[in-house]
Design an enzyme around this catalytic site. Structure first.
Site, PDB file in Angstrom:
ATOM      1  CB  CYS A 106      -0.935  -0.004   1.208  1.00 35.09           C
ATOM      2  SG  CYS A 106      -1.950   1.483   1.324  1.00 35.09           S
ATOM      3  CB  CYS A 159      -0.433   2.486   4.056  1.00 36.12           C
ATOM      4  SG  CYS A 159      -1.931   1.819   3.351  1.00 36.12           S
ATOM      5  CG  ASP A 160       3.328   1.174   4.406  1.00 35.80           C
ATOM      6  OD1 ASP A 160       2.937   1.708   5.467  1.00 35.80           O
ATOM      7  OD2 ASP A 160       3.083   0.005   4.111  1.00 35.80           O
TER       8      ASP A 160
END
Ligand code: NDP
Length: 303
Positions: free
Chosen positions: A133, A136-137
């Site tokens: 992701c 997200c990261d």
């Protein structure tokens, strides 16, 4: 048989937000937590983009907080996996290995699972340089060199997004041609930070404490090459967790549950929320929002 007003299947942000709302609306609510209580966020480390946590919050802690909040309003938690559902009659019934539960309405929030490559080193280095992701990261890879695996829309989108942070993004695709839509391909190809390696696949992730390099196999020549890299984003698609419902609910492209009016499934009284019907946004906050909508729609339906 335990009887509920609403049974929520799944305990990620969609399911738990739905539970907070239905329990608080005084509906007798149970959450069947499934094989990964807390859902995909329990695999992540820090969540920095969930509003309200200015310093970020660890994924598992966020999910524990949501569970506590739902329990505070009286939601019952059942730590089991659903083995079958019967949506043919009202009340609906849901079976786990130990019990059968019945409910006047159901919210399906079983989520989706990222597909992984399944090669050596992947399991060990997930969250230590390997992610599924970028939203997200990606932030953790400021100024670093990263690889995105895949040739579809997700891979193009992730690669383009990652150029905001990374020094370079290399797309590794196993075929000779991308299969993303033309417009998303063009956006990626035109980006000077993105390069593409075709006909290649990662056959091994290398590193102990964190990812250090990958072994790439050229599928045309069969030659292996080691490439130093800081991060790898696997973007080869998601599988919605819809196996339980496939003969009873309308599924669309890729097996995702078809949602009408945002939360309604093809069975009256059965609602859906989160990644199990959303292949586009796939964020904790959008799943939570969808859980809230499904809960409000259930309240109105039961009224
Ligand atoms: P797709 O199934 O479309 O693409 C998966 C990609 O990963 C393909 O290039 C496939 O290659 C490759 N792949 C699959 N398995 C492996 C493997 N084991 N090793 C290496 N490569 C592999 O998934 P997406 O997530 O990209 O898209 C899913 C749906 O979501 C699509 O309908 C897409 O249009 C949509 N989407 C829309 C977006 C938007 O509109 N903004 C953004 C993202 C997705 P191969 O062809 O060789 O199998």
């Amino acid at each position: 048989m335990d009887k509920y007003d609403v049974l929520i299947i799944g305990s990620g942000p969609a399911g738990l937000t739905a539970a907070i709302y239905t329990a608080r609306a005084d509906l007798k609510t149970a959450v069947i937590a499934g094989s990964v209580p807390g859902g995909q966020l329990t695999w992540t480390t820090e969540v920095e983009n969930f509003p309200g946590f200015s310093d970020g919050i660890m994924g598992p802690e966020l999910m524990q907080n949501m569970e506590k909040q739902a329990k505070r309003f009286g939601a019952n938690f059942i730590n089991a996996e659903v083995s079958s559902v019967n949506l043919g009659n009202v009340p609906f019934s849901v079976t786990t290995p130990d019990s059968v539960y019945s409910a006047r309405s159901i919210i399906i929030a079983t989520g989706a699972s990222a597909r992984w490559l399944g090669v050596e080193g992947e399991e060990k280095l997930k969250g230590k340089g390997i992610s599924a992701c970028a939203t997200c990261d990606g932030f953790f890879f400021k100024g670093k060199d990263v690889i995105v695996v895949g040739g579809g829309d997700s891979a193009m989108e992730e690669a383009t997004f990652l150029t905001k942070f990374a020094n370079s993004v290399t797309v590794v695709h196993r075929d000779a041609e991308l299969n993303a839509s033309k417009v998303m391909q063009k956006r990626a190809i035109d980006n000077p930070k993105i390069s593409i390696i075709f006909n290649s696949e990662i056959v091994k992730f290398n590193g102990e404490e964190k990812l250090e390099s990958v072994t790439l196999k050229n599928r045309s020549t069969n030659a292996n090459e080691e490439k130093n890299i800081d991060g790898v984003f696997v973007a080869i698609g998601h599988t919605p967790n819809t196996e339980l419902f496939k003969d009873q609910i309308e599924l669309g492209k890729g097996g995702y549950i078809v949602a009408k009016n945002e939360t309604e499934t093809s069975v009256v009284g059965v609602y859906v929320a989160g990644d199990v019907s959303d292949f586009k946004y796939r964020q904790a906050i959008t799943a939570a929002g969808a859980g809230c909508k499904a809960a409000i729609d259930v309240e109105r339906y039961l009224d």
